[in-house]
Design a protein around this motif. Sequence first.
Motif, PDB file in Angstrom:
ATOM      1  N   SER A  45      83.516  65.438  51.476  1.00 52.29           N
ATOM      2  CA  SER A  45      83.625  64.555  50.315  1.00 52.29           C
ATOM      3  C   SER A  45      82.859  65.154  49.141  1.00 52.29           C
ATOM      4  O   SER A  45      82.097  66.121  49.302  1.00 52.29           O
ATOM      5  CB  SER A  45      83.052  63.176  50.650  1.00 52.29           C
ATOM      6  N   ALA A  46      83.042  64.566  47.950  1.00 49.42           N
ATOM      7  CA  ALA A  46      82.330  65.065  46.769  1.00 49.42           C
ATOM      8  C   ALA A  46      80.825  64.968  46.974  1.00 49.42           C
ATOM      9  O   ALA A  46      80.065  65.886  46.603  1.00 49.42           O
ATOM     10  CB  ALA A  46      82.755  64.273  45.532  1.00 49.42           C
ATOM     11  N   VAL A  47      80.364  63.864  47.563  1.00 50.81           N
ATOM     12  CA  VAL A  47      78.930  63.695  47.812  1.00 50.81           C
ATOM     13  C   VAL A  47      78.445  64.725  48.818  1.00 50.81           C
ATOM     14  O   VAL A  47      77.393  65.345  48.642  1.00 50.81           O
ATOM     15  CB  VAL A  47      78.634  62.264  48.316  1.00 50.81           C
ATOM     16  N   GLY A  48      79.227  64.931  49.888  1.00 55.10           N
ATOM     17  CA  GLY A  48      78.836  65.904  50.916  1.00 55.10           C
ATOM     18  C   GLY A  48      78.779  67.316  50.371  1.00 55.10           C
ATOM     19  O   GLY A  48      77.825  68.071  50.653  1.00 55.10           O
ATOM     20  N   ARG A  49      79.780  67.698  49.589  1.00 54.14           N
ATOM     21  CA  ARG A  49      79.789  69.046  49.019  1.00 54.14           C
ATOM     22  C   ARG A  49      78.645  69.229  48.029  1.00 54.14           C
ATOM     23  O   ARG A  49      77.999  70.284  47.990  1.00 54.14           O
ATOM     24  CB  ARG A  49      81.135  69.323  48.337  1.00 54.14           C
ATOM     25  N   GLY A  50      78.399  68.207  47.199  1.00 52.93           N
ATOM     26  CA  GLY A  50      77.303  68.292  46.238  1.00 52.93           C
ATOM     27  C   GLY A  50      75.957  68.408  46.927  1.00 52.93           C
ATOM     28  O   GLY A  50      75.079  69.158  46.480  1.00 52.93           O
TER      29      GLY A  50
ATOM     30  N   VAL B 124      69.410  59.203  55.764  1.00 54.73           N
ATOM     31  CA  VAL B 124      69.479  58.603  54.428  1.00 54.73           C
ATOM     32  C   VAL B 124      70.859  57.992  54.234  1.00 54.73           C
ATOM     33  O   VAL B 124      71.862  58.710  54.131  1.00 54.73           O
ATOM     34  CB  VAL B 124      69.185  59.650  53.331  1.00 54.73           C
ATOM     35  N   ALA B 125      70.898  56.657  54.166  1.00 57.18           N
ATOM     36  CA  ALA B 125      72.177  55.936  54.204  1.00 57.18           C
ATOM     37  C   ALA B 125      73.133  56.336  53.086  1.00 57.18           C
ATOM     38  O   ALA B 125      74.344  56.450  53.313  1.00 57.18           O
ATOM     39  CB  ALA B 125      71.907  54.429  54.142  1.00 57.18           C
ATOM     40  N   VAL B 126      72.625  56.550  51.861  1.00 58.93           N
ATOM     41  CA  VAL B 126      73.529  56.810  50.735  1.00 58.93           C
ATOM     42  C   VAL B 126      74.268  58.135  50.864  1.00 58.93           C
ATOM     43  O   VAL B 126      75.251  58.368  50.160  1.00 58.93           O
ATOM     44  CB  VAL B 126      72.770  56.777  49.390  1.00 58.93           C
ATOM     45  N   TYR B 127      73.790  59.007  51.762  1.00 61.05           N
ATOM     46  CA  TYR B 127      74.446  60.311  51.930  1.00 61.05           C
ATOM     47  C   TYR B 127      75.253  60.390  53.219  1.00 61.05           C
ATOM     48  O   TYR B 127      75.637  61.480  53.644  1.00 61.05           O
ATOM     49  CB  TYR B 127      73.412  61.432  51.873  1.00 61.05           C
ATOM     50  N   ARG B 128      75.514  59.238  53.835  1.00 62.30           N
ATOM     51  CA  ARG B 128      76.342  59.231  55.045  1.00 62.30           C
ATOM     52  C   ARG B 128      77.814  59.247  54.646  1.00 62.30           C
ATOM     53  O   ARG B 128      78.561  58.306  54.877  1.00 62.30           O
ATOM     54  CB  ARG B 128      76.018  58.014  55.907  1.00 62.30           C
TER      55      ARG B 128
END
Length: 402
Positions: A52-57, A43-47
């Motif tokens: 990072s904040a996205v990765g931790r979330g 899933v591209a948006v989670y690469r």
Amino acid sequence: MVSPHESFARDPWHELPAELAALIRPRIDGIATDMVDAIRAEVAVYRRPVDSAVGRGLAESIRRAMHQFAELTERPDSPQDHHSRHFRHLGRVEFLNGRTTDGLQAAFRVGARVGGRRYAELVHAASLPPDLVLPLHEAVLVHINALSNESVKGFLAAQLRSEGERKRARRALVERLLETPWGSRRPPPAALTSLAGPAGWALPRTVAVALVRPAGRLSVPGADDDLLVSHRGNDAVVIVPEPDTSGLVERLRLAVHARAAALGPAVDLREAWLSLQCARLALDRRAKDEHGLFVRAEDELAELHLLRGAPIGRLLDRRVLAAFAGLPRGRAARLAETLEALLTSWGRTAPEVAQALGIHPQTARQRLRRLDALLGDRLSDPDFRFEALLALRTRALSPEPN
């Protein structure tokens, strides 16, 4: 509070043994890592980097989902609103970060695939009955569908709230733009700039203001976000950015249909109020039944200027043209039109006046002699000629007894 039964179907978990929860919990971190890796790969948006904040979330949400799955396996009828709130919040975060629900839905599907496979491995390794795999996969699908629904609810709620705030900001921006006047402050006041961001409207260099009557609903295909629209009584007020170059004026003209509209001149952002005044004057002087009318106020600024000062123009009329006051109405009207033709002719000769009025030159000479008798030397006074022409033009725009 949302009832847990509204989000989760209970039957699959009732078919699972409670001890499966004890097998899942110690392995949550390892399975979560596998899910994160698969989601980041697919899933591209989670690469994004894992730290990072996205990765931790993402990792936090996956672990929470797995803890919830274990809770449902152990206690199928336990309250789940605390988890539901988290996934609704997750949907809100997606919206606030400018993402759609597509990426989130894709992540749920990848997570369900990885989780279903790893849970099945646990069943096999623990020598549990193989026929548990079917209700286990069903539970995974029901669970992911429920989480997806909660996140969509959160996304839509944030979207609606944002749209409401955007509408309020756009209404406030219209009112701020149309305040009269700003004076010579540059750049635009901070209050205006602070409203433009939430309104989703980039401040242009120039604007034109249109009035559409009656107001009603106004939709301009492909341009609704570019135009600021508000309602004042029976009028729709439309602020058009960069009217000379954007092409929005033509779209607005086509969208007006059977209504009447007037477009004020293009002005600096600080003079939007003035463009509105011109549009209103241009529309007000038309007949109420002129449907489908689209007037460009810029083409008649002299008339609008006189209309704006019409009450003063009538006072000027009474003073400058007082010599006509004692004459019969018909004679006064003829002499007034003769005076205007005289004042606007190049050489101020009888033949020119006759041609302008469509009368015989001899008739023109007779009228000019009457004017000379009434007004005398004032006819050669530049100030008188200027004031008389203003008075006559004002009289023609808004005829009233003088």
